[in-house]
Design an enzyme around this catalytic site. Structure first.
Site, PDB file in Angstrom:
ATOM      1  N   CYS A 122      45.149  44.982  32.763  1.00  9.85           N
ATOM      2  CA  CYS A 122      44.396  43.782  33.126  1.00  9.85           C
ATOM      3  C   CYS A 122      44.074  42.891  31.932  1.00  9.85           C
ATOM      4  CB  CYS A 122      43.113  44.169  33.859  1.00  9.85           C
ATOM      5  SG  CYS A 122      43.399  45.189  35.323  1.00  9.85           S
ATOM      6  N   HIS A 255      38.509  38.257  33.605  1.00 15.36           N
ATOM      7  CA  HIS A 255      39.387  39.002  34.503  1.00 15.36           C
ATOM      8  C   HIS A 255      38.660  39.185  35.831  1.00 15.36           C
ATOM      9  CE1 HIS A 255      41.739  42.038  36.364  1.00 15.36           C
ATOM     10  NE2 HIS A 255      40.943  43.039  36.058  1.00 15.36           N
ATOM     11  N   ASN A 285      41.761  41.806  42.797  1.00 16.79           N
ATOM     12  CA  ASN A 285      42.095  42.079  41.400  1.00 16.79           C
ATOM     13  C   ASN A 285      43.615  42.039  41.269  1.00 16.79           C
ATOM     14  OD1 ASN A 285      42.648  43.205  38.896  1.00 16.79           O
ATOM     15  ND2 ASN A 285      41.110  44.818  39.066  1.00 16.79           N
TER      16      ASN A 285
END
Length: 328
Positions: A122, A255, A285
């Site tokens: 990520c 993020h 996500n």
């Protein structure tokens, strides 16, 4: 002469198939797995996510995002002399040929531009940005295509409601160009491999057989605790490098993992929540794609404007984390 790097175009792509919490809960119920829209939203802030069709790869989505970024920058594909693509879900098992090389070919780039994948989960997009920034500042490259692209739906265990509801697919891209004026003001990267076990895909290949699980595993509480701690610290490190403080930030684009992590980070930086760009509610996500997806959304809807100061930051498996402070 001093060179800088500057973002001159953004682009993104989401698969057409949008899956709401209600739809996903109904699908899981058919397997005897109980969840609900209320349960998912209360723990993550996610209401929907996008899933790629079975024949769609990370490179397919990356190409669409790249085309939109090139168009925004007013460039042709062969103007690019560097491609850095962040992904944990490459097109090919083993990761080669790299997805960056696949994208180069699909875009019709024939000038021999360097192309490489980055794997920092990520945080991958921030790692890719930092690498491109250094290469542009060195004078070795002038126009870079930076992409985050993921098909996380392929590595989800749909028997595990604690993880399968959180992730989605998509791609985001930016064009970074050599400039005489500062654009990327500071970057800072970190990793701590001792935390690798709390977010991982623990499978491995031994004599042609996959040992362990090929699906994502996450210790949610441990990840939450670590993420909240490191995101504040790395943001302040980037600010210190740039000689700035948090009050000068116009937008925080973290993020997009969990709304509570994002809100906690903003609070620690003493930033109002209306300065945080949030797309996790509709995207879920999307790992390395989440930051460029959110950035492009905010650029295109007019929130992020030329000259504004934007803090981009991410944290992911490895464990990795990083931040980039940018003047748009």
């Amino acid at each position: 002469m001093t060179f800088y790097s500057k973002i001159i175009g953004t682009g993104s792509y989401l698969p057409p198939r949008k899956v709401t919490n209600h739809e996903l809960a109904a699908q899981l119920a058919e397997k005897g797995i109980e969840t609900s829209d209320e349960w998912i939203v209360s723990r993550s802030g996610i209401s929907a996510r996008h899933y790629a069709e079975p024949n769609v790869t990370s490179s397919d989505m990356a190409v669409e995002a790249a085309k939109r970024a090139l168009d925004a920058a007013g460039l042709q594909a062969n103007d690019i002399d560097l491609i850095i693509l962040a992904t944990s879900t490459p097109d090919f098992f083993g990761g080669f040929p790299s997805t960056a090389c696949v994208v180069q070919n699909k875009l019709g780039i024939t000038n021999g531009a360097a192309a490489v994948d980055v794997q920092a989960v990520c945080s991958g997009f921030i790692y890719a940005m930092a690498m491109a920034d250094s290469m542009i500042k060195s004078g070795s490259h002038k126009k870079a295509l930076i992409i985050g692209a993921e098909v996380f739906s392929r590595i989800l265990n749909f028997e595990d409601r604690t993880t399968c509801v959180l992730f989605g697919d998509g791609a985001g891209a930016i064009i970074m160009e050599q400039s005489e004026e500062p654009g990327v003001l500071a970057t800072k990267l970190h990793a701590d491999g001792s935390h690798g076990h709390i977010l991982c895909v623990p499978g491995s290949v031994n004599a042609g057989v996959i040992a362990g699980s090929a699906f994502l595993y996450m210790d949610g509480q441990a990840v939450f605790k670590l993420a909240v701690n490191v995101l504040e610290k790395v943001a302040n490190e980037a600010l210190e490098i740039a000689g700035m403080d948090a009050s000068q930030i116009d937008w925080l684009i973290p993020h997009q993992a969990n709304i509570r992590i994002m809100q906690s980070t903003a609070k620690k930086l003493k930033l109002p929540l209306d300065k945080v760009v949030v797309t996790v509610d509709q995207h879920g996500n999307t790992s390395a794609a989440s930051i460029p997806l959110a950035l492009d959304a905010a650029v295109r809807d007019g929130r992020v404007k030329k000259g504004q100061i934007v803090m981009l930051e991410g944290v992911g498996g490895g464990f990795t984390w990083g931040a980039a402070l940018v003047k748009m």
